[in-house]
Design an enzyme around this catalytic site. Structure first.
Site, PDB file in Angstrom:
ATOM      1  N   LYS A   1     -36.651 -15.765  15.118  1.00  0.00           N
ATOM      2  CA  LYS A   1     -36.448 -14.890  16.282  1.00  0.00           C
ATOM      3  C   LYS A   1     -35.106 -14.145  16.196  1.00  0.00           C
ATOM      4  O   LYS A   1     -34.238 -14.500  15.406  1.00  0.00           O
ATOM      5  CB  LYS A   1     -36.506 -15.724  17.568  1.00  0.00           C
ATOM      6  CG  LYS A   1     -37.875 -16.354  17.803  1.00  0.00           C
ATOM      7  CD  LYS A   1     -38.947 -15.297  17.954  1.00  0.00           C
ATOM      8  CE  LYS A   1     -40.321 -15.840  18.227  1.00  0.00           C
ATOM      9  NZ  LYS A   1     -41.022 -16.343  17.052  1.00  0.00           N
TER      10      LYS A   1
HETATM   11  C1  LIG Z   1     -44.967 -14.981  20.965  1.00  0.00           C
HETATM   12  C2  LIG Z   1     -44.540 -16.381  20.650  1.00  0.00           C
HETATM   13  N1  LIG Z   1     -44.760 -17.345  21.562  1.00  0.00           N
HETATM   14  C3  LIG Z   1     -44.379 -18.626  21.325  1.00  0.00           C
HETATM   15  C4  LIG Z   1     -43.760 -18.983  20.154  1.00  0.00           C
HETATM   16  C5  LIG Z   1     -43.384 -20.421  19.956  1.00  0.00           C
HETATM   17  O1  LIG Z   1     -41.996 -20.572  19.938  1.00  0.00           O
HETATM   18  P1  LIG Z   1     -41.366 -21.958  19.449  1.00  0.00           P
HETATM   19  O2  LIG Z   1     -41.654 -22.065  17.995  1.00  0.00           O
HETATM   20  O3  LIG Z   1     -39.903 -21.853  19.738  1.00  0.00           O
HETATM   21  O4  LIG Z   1     -42.043 -23.042  20.261  1.00  0.00           O
HETATM   22  C6  LIG Z   1     -43.516 -18.039  19.187  1.00  0.00           C
HETATM   23  C7  LIG Z   1     -42.882 -18.424  17.909  1.00  0.00           C
HETATM   24  O5  LIG Z   1     -43.099 -17.902  16.862  1.00  0.00           O
HETATM   25  C8  LIG Z   1     -43.918 -16.690  19.431  1.00  0.00           C
HETATM   26  O6  LIG Z   1     -43.718 -15.734  18.523  1.00  0.00           O
END
Ligand SMILES: Cc1ncc(COP(=O)(O)O)c(C=O)c1O
Length: 132
Positions: A77
């Site tokens: 991110k």
């Molecule tokens: C749109 C979206 N939602 C949720 C997530 C999940 O995030 P995390 O890996 O921090 O739980 C991601 C991660 O790639 C994402 O791109």
């Protein structure tokens, strides 16, 4: 690539409690439309803003609009902490629940009288079960 909000209402059933739109690739979904449907149907909006940190919708910053807005700080991110994330809300009741959720439902405020001298004592107010 965002959700077609005109199709959203047709997907709602009597079991639906939450609308969880995803802001894909930095572009916020039509949050006014989502809000209008959510209010009319008595639903909570949890916006997945993992791609849209720093974005705006009609002059308002993402994170200040939905009932809850979720950011990811995963290594791929724009802003990372290695792992982790954040949930933003202006709703005090959600904020309290989220703070408890962060620590698996554990809290130390409601100690029974006979356990006041035991600093290690805690209550688990709810179970956190995540099924992926
Ligand atoms: C749109 C979206 N939602 C949720 C997530 C999940 O995030 P995390 O890996 O921090 O739980 C991601 C991660 O790639 C994402 O791109």
């Amino acid at each position: 690539m965002n959700i077609d909000v005109s199709l959203l209402e047709g997907k709602i059933t009597k079991r639906t409690k939450v609308l969880l739109p995803v802001d894909f690739a930095g572009q916020p979904v039509d949050l006014d439309e989502v809000r209008e449907i959510a209010t009319r149907r008595g639903l909570t909006v949890i916006e997945d803003a993992c791609h849209s940190i720093g974005s705006s919708y009609k002059g308002r910053k993402i994170g200040s609009i939905s009932d809850m807005t979720v950011f990811s700080f995963h290594p791929v991110k724009n802003i990372t902490t290695g792992e982790g994330g954040a949930v933003l809300t202006n709703n005090p009741s959600f904020a309290k629940r989220l703070a408890l959720f962060r620590n698996h439902g554990l809290e130390k405020e409601h100690k029974p009288t006979h356990l006041q001298d035991f600093p290690w004592y805690y209550e688990m107010l709810f179970l956190v079960i995540i099924i992926v």
